[in-house]
Design an enzyme around this catalytic site. Sequence first.
Site, PDB file in Angstrom:
ATOM      1  N   TYR A 141       0.853  -1.209   0.000  1.00  0.00           N
ATOM      2  CA  TYR A 141       0.000   0.000   0.000  1.00  0.00           C
ATOM      3  C   TYR A 141       0.882   1.250   0.000  1.00  0.00           C
ATOM      4  O   TYR A 141       1.134   1.845   1.044  1.00  0.00           O
ATOM      5  CB  TYR A 141      -0.885   0.023   1.246  1.00  0.00           C
ATOM      6  N   TRP A 166      -3.765   5.943   3.238  1.00  0.00           N
ATOM      7  CA  TRP A 166      -5.146   5.438   3.373  1.00  0.00           C
ATOM      8  C   TRP A 166      -5.833   6.156   4.529  1.00  0.00           C
ATOM      9  O   TRP A 166      -5.189   6.469   5.540  1.00  0.00           O
ATOM     10  CB  TRP A 166      -5.125   3.928   3.642  1.00  0.00           C
ATOM     11  N   TRP A 177      -8.452   5.422   6.944  1.00  0.00           N
ATOM     12  CA  TRP A 177      -8.582   5.017   8.359  1.00  0.00           C
ATOM     13  C   TRP A 177      -7.244   4.615   8.937  1.00  0.00           C
ATOM     14  O   TRP A 177      -6.991   4.812  10.120  1.00  0.00           O
ATOM     15  CB  TRP A 177      -9.730   4.039   8.605  1.00  0.00           C
ATOM     16  N   ASP A 178      -6.337   4.146   8.061  1.00  0.00           N
ATOM     17  CA  ASP A 178      -4.965   3.917   8.535  1.00  0.00           C
ATOM     18  C   ASP A 178      -4.389   5.205   9.112  1.00  0.00           C
ATOM     19  O   ASP A 178      -3.723   5.191  10.167  1.00  0.00           O
ATOM     20  CB  ASP A 178      -4.052   3.443   7.392  1.00  0.00           C
ATOM     21  N   TYR A 229       0.779  -0.234  -7.255  1.00  0.00           N
ATOM     22  CA  TYR A 229      -0.548  -0.442  -6.672  1.00  0.00           C
ATOM     23  C   TYR A 229      -1.613  -0.417  -7.760  1.00  0.00           C
ATOM     24  O   TYR A 229      -1.566   0.400  -8.684  1.00  0.00           O
ATOM     25  CB  TYR A 229      -0.850   0.650  -5.636  1.00  0.00           C
ATOM     26  N   ASP A 237     -12.600  -5.268   3.650  1.00  0.00           N
ATOM     27  CA  ASP A 237     -12.927  -5.467   2.234  1.00  0.00           C
ATOM     28  C   ASP A 237     -13.679  -6.756   1.899  1.00  0.00           C
ATOM     29  O   ASP A 237     -14.718  -6.736   1.277  1.00  0.00           O
ATOM     30  CB  ASP A 237     -11.639  -5.443   1.402  1.00  0.00           C
ATOM     31  N   ARG A 274      -5.357 -13.078   0.471  1.00  0.00           N
ATOM     32  CA  ARG A 274      -5.963 -11.872  -0.105  1.00  0.00           C
ATOM     33  C   ARG A 274      -7.382 -12.180  -0.605  1.00  0.00           C
ATOM     34  O   ARG A 274      -7.775 -13.335  -0.706  1.00  0.00           O
ATOM     35  CB  ARG A 274      -5.106 -11.388  -1.300  1.00  0.00           C
ATOM     36  N   TYR A 277      -7.340 -12.514   5.039  1.00  0.00           N
ATOM     37  CA  TYR A 277      -7.715 -11.091   5.139  1.00  0.00           C
ATOM     38  C   TYR A 277      -8.828 -10.871   6.162  1.00  0.00           C
ATOM     39  O   TYR A 277      -8.609 -11.129   7.335  1.00  0.00           O
ATOM     40  CB  TYR A 277      -8.084 -10.628   3.727  1.00  0.00           C
ATOM     41  N   GLU A 320       0.230  -7.233   8.986  1.00  0.00           N
ATOM     42  CA  GLU A 320      -1.069  -6.629   8.655  1.00  0.00           C
ATOM     43  C   GLU A 320      -2.190  -7.318   9.455  1.00  0.00           C
ATOM     44  O   GLU A 320      -3.086  -6.664   9.977  1.00  0.00           O
ATOM     45  CB  GLU A 320      -1.305  -6.761   7.148  1.00  0.00           C
TER      46      GLU A 320
END
Length: 415
Positions: free
Chosen positions: A27, A31, A33-34, A79, A161, A193, A344, A388
């Site tokens: 990434y 981003w 909310w990050d 990306y 997601d 993913r 994920y 992550e």
Amino acid sequence: MNLVEEAIETLKANGRGDFTVPSADLYPYQWLWDAGFIALGWGQVSEGRAWQELFSAFKGQWPDGFLPHIVFHRPDPNYFPGPDVWQTHTVPPTSGITQPPVLATATLILYRQARDRELARNAAEELFPKLMAYHRWLYRARDPEGTGLVSILHPWESGMDNSAAWDEPLGRVLPAELPARRKDTSHVHSSERPSDDEYRRYLSLVVRFRDLRYDPSRLYFESPFRVVDVGFNALLHQANQDLRALAIELGKPTEELDGWIRQGTQAFGRLWDDGEGLYFSLDAIAGSPIRVPTSAAFLPLYAGTPDTTAAQHLAFHLEAWGRAVNFLVPSLAPNHPRFDPRRYWRGPVWLNVNWMIEQGLTRYGHLELARRVREDTLRLLAASGFREYYHPQTGEGLGGRGFAWSAAVALLWFS
Ligand code: DGY
């Protein structure tokens, strides 16, 4: 190096001047909310840098108040889908969808803990109207019918997601052609993913919104995916309360915020399932609850919406989940048929979610369970570092490496 020093190094390594990437390979932009969690992490290291993170996220704000989920501060070929796909024609280029609204919460926490009061006062004064404009946009664009709860129009807007909760509503979206190669699966194994089928549908929504020139009134009524996400609404409800507290600190009027909070408190009842003793998101197009128990079901605790009986039911569920896994909080109920502990948002543990659920449990006096969530988080960090997400049985680190919000949570809890 100890955990805290490593966390600081991770934030520094992901710093790109005045913004921070979630994870260098996977990434490479900022981003939304990050940025909130990352700003809180920076808050433990450098107050100036923390405020900077928030200002950088607002560089992407559109004139109508909308805040995009990605700001493409500088070009990066690594990306997909990048600015060439989104085509928002903004400066800086951005995406055209949003993400869970946590920046008001980050602003209040940074403001309250600030040692440099003058810097904090100036920063909060500058951020307050921008935050109000964003929250107004959310109600105007995503709750035009005035229900008190806002809708998301893309699974990416939930931040979770490929949650199993989105399977049915996403199934209604026609898939688009994918480019020859996805970029994410060249950095992370495809078993960790979202699937190609999901990506085709994610992309098809992007193309649809682009064709509608991101006109919010058309998007709301024409998007084939429209969901009242319990997680997004819980974070918004807490953010409204935090923005109200900030308004009081800054001597600003609170009527508008009072209205959103009052309406939201009532409207959350629509997401509560008395039979299950859980909160569920609503499929706004089908008009029915999505009865899939995900970790988002516990986020209303963080927002303070359940009464003590409902909170007790939620704690009861979480205890049961805790008997089924070694590490809380898995993103999907461990006994669900679609539970996938490596993939994920369909099973793995996410540390920002743990941080919010722990606060919710503490708020309602479920202190044992809160301690379990905190201790499980520390064990994950100690065993697997700043990944992550994590396998809820083995504690194995999964997805991106050197992940900024995991480092931020380590700093928030353990520095
Ligand atoms: C991704 O690329 O996986 C993001 O979560 C979508 O914004």
